[in-house]
Scaffold this motif. Structure first.
Motif, PDB file in Angstrom:
ATOM      1  N   ARG A  98       6.414  44.345 -47.705  1.00 51.33           N
ATOM      2  CA  ARG A  98       5.566  45.550 -47.813  1.00 51.33           C
ATOM      3  C   ARG A  98       4.458  45.238 -48.803  1.00 51.33           C
ATOM      4  O   ARG A  98       4.528  44.278 -49.583  1.00 51.33           O
ATOM      5  N   PRO A 146       2.099  45.794 -52.144  1.00 57.65           N
ATOM      6  CA  PRO A 146       2.296  46.336 -53.490  1.00 57.65           C
ATOM      7  C   PRO A 146       1.628  47.705 -53.582  1.00 57.65           C
ATOM      8  O   PRO A 146       0.563  47.922 -53.003  1.00 57.65           O
ATOM      9  N   ASP A 147       2.252  48.638 -54.311  1.00 54.32           N
ATOM     10  CA  ASP A 147       1.620  49.968 -54.398  1.00 54.32           C
ATOM     11  C   ASP A 147       0.998  50.242 -55.756  1.00 54.32           C
ATOM     12  O   ASP A 147       0.342  51.259 -55.948  1.00 54.32           O
ATOM     13  N   SER A 148       1.208  49.382 -56.748  1.00 55.11           N
ATOM     14  CA  SER A 148       0.486  49.547 -58.008  1.00 55.11           C
ATOM     15  C   SER A 148       0.388  48.192 -58.696  1.00 55.11           C
ATOM     16  O   SER A 148       0.946  47.197 -58.214  1.00 55.11           O
ATOM     17  N   TYR A 203       1.853  47.341 -61.130  1.00 53.43           N
ATOM     18  CA  TYR A 203       3.158  46.966 -61.667  1.00 53.43           C
ATOM     19  C   TYR A 203       4.107  46.476 -60.590  1.00 53.43           C
ATOM     20  O   TYR A 203       5.243  46.148 -60.862  1.00 53.43           O
ATOM     21  N   SER A 204       3.603  46.448 -59.323  1.00 47.63           N
ATOM     22  CA  SER A 204       4.472  45.991 -58.242  1.00 47.63           C
ATOM     23  C   SER A 204       4.540  44.476 -58.204  1.00 47.63           C
ATOM     24  O   SER A 204       3.612  43.783 -58.618  1.00 47.63           O
ATOM     25  N   GLN A 205       5.669  44.008 -57.659  1.00 42.94           N
ATOM     26  CA  GLN A 205       5.717  42.596 -57.319  1.00 42.94           C
ATOM     27  C   GLN A 205       4.906  42.376 -56.060  1.00 42.94           C
ATOM     28  O   GLN A 205       4.475  43.330 -55.401  1.00 42.94           O
ATOM     29  N   PHE A 206       4.702  41.134 -55.697  1.00 41.08           N
ATOM     30  CA  PHE A 206       3.781  40.853 -54.594  1.00 41.08           C
ATOM     31  C   PHE A 206       4.136  39.518 -53.982  1.00 41.08           C
ATOM     32  O   PHE A 206       4.890  38.728 -54.551  1.00 41.08           O
ATOM     33  N   SER A 258       4.911  41.435 -62.102  1.00 40.78           N
ATOM     34  CA  SER A 258       3.971  42.339 -61.433  1.00 40.78           C
ATOM     35  C   SER A 258       2.628  41.658 -61.208  1.00 40.78           C
ATOM     36  O   SER A 258       2.355  40.576 -61.741  1.00 40.78           O
ATOM     37  N   LEU A 314       8.960  39.908 -49.520  1.00 46.28           N
ATOM     38  CA  LEU A 314       8.708  41.317 -49.816  1.00 46.28           C
ATOM     39  C   LEU A 314       7.879  41.906 -48.682  1.00 46.28           C
ATOM     40  O   LEU A 314       6.665  41.871 -48.715  1.00 46.28           O
TER      41      LEU A 314
END
Lengths: 258, 216, 285
Positions: free
Chosen positions: C221, C223-225, C227-230, C134, C219
């Motif tokens: 899109r 990241p939305d938090s 804890y998201s991957q990026f 993340s 990916l």
């Protein structure tokens, strides 16, 4: 034994059997003296004689030095400054110090002077008058009143030193220690600082360390001669310079030392 | 102005020399009046000035030592202090001589052996020299100092004239020797006072120009 | 027989000039090469679009955003901790055996290969703390990586604050902490900023530490938090250049990505220089 200066009306600083060690090396040996109130007391002596070390005992700047150990007693206004209940920060408010090199903070002239009072919680609305008064007392108001917001470091060396004096005065000490305050200044600036010091003794007790004997002669009421960690002689300046009681004082003052 | 206290000290020194000069001037003038009129009362009053002068002289000397030891005077300041020391010594000698003069009335009984005409002239010139040498010191007026000192010659000439006259009188009438001797002393004192005035003028010229010259 | 002093002076001077020219030459060559090859790929679409068609087309928008997130995330952790640690070490710790050990540890940390940090981050943040791959894990790992740089440069900056400032503040009856806060730190800020800039460059450019801790291969899109991957620019570049489906076809995109990365780092440097100059002017004459 307390040397010289007896029967002083009011004693501001009383030193009894002061000994100081830096690690194993003893830098001050059995110093006793009484520094009179509202006077200028000069401490002279060759380099390494302990005069600056002694001065730094009076506001406990030696506390910052590692392995520095002190024995004996120093009372300022009849209060033991090394006593257990003494707040060093508070002591240094009452015993100000001006250093060898003019060292204003890298801020504006105003902020330099306001620095102490601000931190000590002065009312914001009083700051202007505190700063003005301090700058006036330090004889630098005329030169700075129209540019209080400019950086302090844009002033000349002599002006910077007077600003540092103003900065000290703003905290309203009762004793001011000067550690070779003019050794980095030209003769004209030196003369102005000397005049200022003589003027300040009306309201403050002043102790000045100087390696310039003539300066001690010019501005002080009392002179102490230090040699190898000992206070050799202490007395009225005119007496020290016209008729010293100790041979080593005579040798130093007449330039025959060594 | 830098070194305010020091400048004040020098001013004070100058003032003290002025006051010393005034007292010495007064002592000399009064002693002359007393000796000419044989006024014992005035003579006594004059003699009382010595204590005052002693105090003032002591003050001046100690302030000179303080200035020398503590202030390192330079250039014109140094010349002022050195001149002040010398002028004080000269004034002190003039006072001493005036005291000697003031003692004469008490020793002469009756009248003088002759009217003191030339002696009065001598003392007038010496008074002029004293007044003007002090004035020259006040204003640092070199020209006035030279003029004042130049009158010394007249005093010397009058001294020899009176001297010869008194010797002749004593040769004729030995009964007046005692009284005449006092007058010999008197003219000698006045002549010495004029010499000290010349010294003061020399000091004034040294103070103003740093030149060391001999005027008498 | 030695050379005359004039001759040796000339030789030394020539060698120094030569060395400087070599360095400057390489910088210019690299910059020029990347700019020449990359500027054609750059357009509004390139920096605002998602990659598509297996990264052979489209933009690099998520990688730019990811890199910026990493910079913000790691700096907001490393800067306060680093500055505080440096203050403690320089102003309070004194010279003891423990301090010496800590200083040694920091020096060693600075010399540790970044891939080791990556593995450590994987073990500690991803696995042990369970943050998973993340932004958080990667930012913390990068923070560890730059911590020694920030501590070092802050210490250097603190040391150069004249001791007279401290003494005269203390002599005014000001406490030690107040002295540090009101006098020492403001005077050290230009130096601290310089150190931080170096760190930002590293955060933006490192690949190995994020490789194991959260950077995604592809990916499309944002990241939305935390804890998201990026995606991140350097890793994206690495992927395009080594593992892409059509390396030759993505070549312009590779250079474009490199140029964008370069621009981001350089403009951050520029901002730092401006901030530093601003403080210098305020502090000095």
């Amino acid at each position: 034994m307390t040397k010289g200066v007896q029967n002083v009306s009011q004693v501001q600083i009383k030193v009894d059997n002061l000994n100081l060690w830096y690690g194993e090396k003893q830098a001050l040996k059995n110093i006793s003296m009484q520094i009179p109130k509202n006077s200028v007391t000069a401490l002279i002596g060759p380099s390494g004689c302990g005069k600056s070390t002694f001065l730094r005992c009076l506001n406990r700047m030696n506390d910052l030095v590692k392995n520095c150990r002190i024995e004996g007693k120093i009372s300022i206004e009849e209060k033991d400054i090394y006593g257990p209940d003494v707040d060093v920060v508070d002591l240094r408010k009452k015993v100000g110090m001006v250093f060898q090199k003019p060292n204003p903070f890298p801020m504006s002239i105003f902020d330099n002077v306001a620095y102490g009072p601000r931190i000590h919680g002065a009312d914001r609305k009083d700051l202007d008058s505190i700063v003005e008064q301090a700058l006036r007392s330090a004889a630098i108001w005329e030169e700075t009143s129209d540019r209080l917001k400019s950086p302090a470091l844009s002033l000349s060396g002599g002006q910077q030193q007077r600003l540092c004096i103003a900065r000290t005065l703003a905290v309203k000490p009762r004793t001011i220690l000067f550690d070779e305050p003019t050794s980095a200044l030209d003769p004209i600036s030196t003369a102005r600082i000397e005049d200022l010091i003589m003027d300040l003794k009306k309201d403050y007790t002043i102790v000045i360390v100087t390696h310039n004997m003539q300066q001690a002669a010019r501005i002080s009421d009392y002179t102490g001669f230090f040699l190898m960690g000992k206070l050799i002689e202490f007395g009225q300046t005119r007496q020290i310079f016209q008729n010293p009681q100790e041979q080593s004082t005579e040798d130093y003052i007449t330039g025959r030392f060594g | 102005m830098a070194r305010e206290q020091y400048v004040k000290q020098l001013d004070l020194l100058r003032e003290s020399i002025f006051s010393l000069g005034e007292i010495v001037e007064l002592a000399f003038k009064d002693s002359m009046v007393a000796v000419i009129d044989l006024d014992v009362e005035l003579a006594a009053k004059t003699l009382a000035l010595e204590a005052e002068v002693n105090n003032l002289e002591e003050e001046i000397e100690s302030s000179i030592f303080d200035i020398l030891a503590l202030q390192q005077p330079m250039a014109s300041d140094l010349r002022l202090v050195v001149s002040a020391l010398k002028i004080t010594a000269d004034l002190r000698r003039i006072l001493g001589l005036s005291m000697n003069i003031a003692k004469i009335p008490g020793k002469i009984e009756g009248k003088h052996i002759k009217p003191l005409v030339d002696t009065k002239k001598m003392s007038d010139i010496a008074t002029y020299m004293l007044e003007n040498s002090l004035q020259a010191f006040k204003t640092q007026d070199v020209e006035l100092a030279r003029v004042a000192a130049s009158r010394d010659e007249e005093v010397d000439m009058l001294f020899y004239a009176v001297w010869v006259e008194l010797i002749e009188m004593m040769a004729k009438d030995t009964s007046i020797i005692s009284k005449a001797t006092y007058l010999l002393f008197l003219i000698r004192y006045i002549e010495r006072i004029a010499d000290h005035c010349c010294n003061i003028c020399e000091s004034v010229i040294y103070l103003a120009t740093a030149e060391k010259i001999k005027l008498n | 027989m030695g050379l005359s002093s004039k001759t040796s002076e000339k030789i030394a001077f020539s060698l120094l000039i030569l060395a400087t020219l070599i360095v400057a030459g390489f910088v210019l060559i690299i910059l020029g090469y990347i700019i020449l090859n990359g500027y054609g790929a750059i357009n509004l679409e390139f920096i605002t679009q998602m990659p598509n068609r297996m990264m052979t087309e489209g933009g690099i928008y998520p990688a730019i955003v990811g890199t910026i997130y990493l910079i913000i995330g790691s700096m907001s952790v490393a800067l306060p901790i680093g500055v505080m640690a440096a203050i403690y070490l320089n102003e309070y710790a004194g010279e003891s055996r423990t301090t010496w050990l800590i200083e040694m540890a920091i020096n060693n940390l600075a010399g540790t290969p970044s891939v080791v940090f990556g593995l450590f981050g994987l073990a500690l943040f991803v696995k042990y703390f369970g943050f998973g791959p993340s932004i958080l894990s990667a930012s913390l790992t990068l923070a560890l990586l730059i911590l020694p740089v920030i501590i070092r440069s802050t210490e250097e900056a603190l040391i150069t604050v004249p001791k007279e400032y401290r003494e005269s503040s203390l002599a005014l009856g000001v406490s030690k902490w107040q002295t540090i806060r009101h006098v020492v730190l403001p005077a050290a800020i230009p130096g601290i900023i310089t150190g931080s800039v170096l760190s930002i460059g590293r955060v933006a450019g490192e690949t190995a530490p994020i490789l194991f801790t959260g950077a995604a291969y592809f990916l499309p899109r944002l990241p939305d938090s935390v804890y998201s991957q990026f995606m991140a620019l350097p890793y994206h570049l690495f992927v395009l250049a080594t593992a892409g489906t059509n390396i030759a076809k993505t070549r312009p995109i590779q250079y474009g990505t490199a140029l964008v990365l370069l621009i981001i780092v350089l403009s951050l440097n520029l901002v730092a220089v401006l901030i530093r100059r601003h403080y210098r002017n305020k502090l000095k004459i």
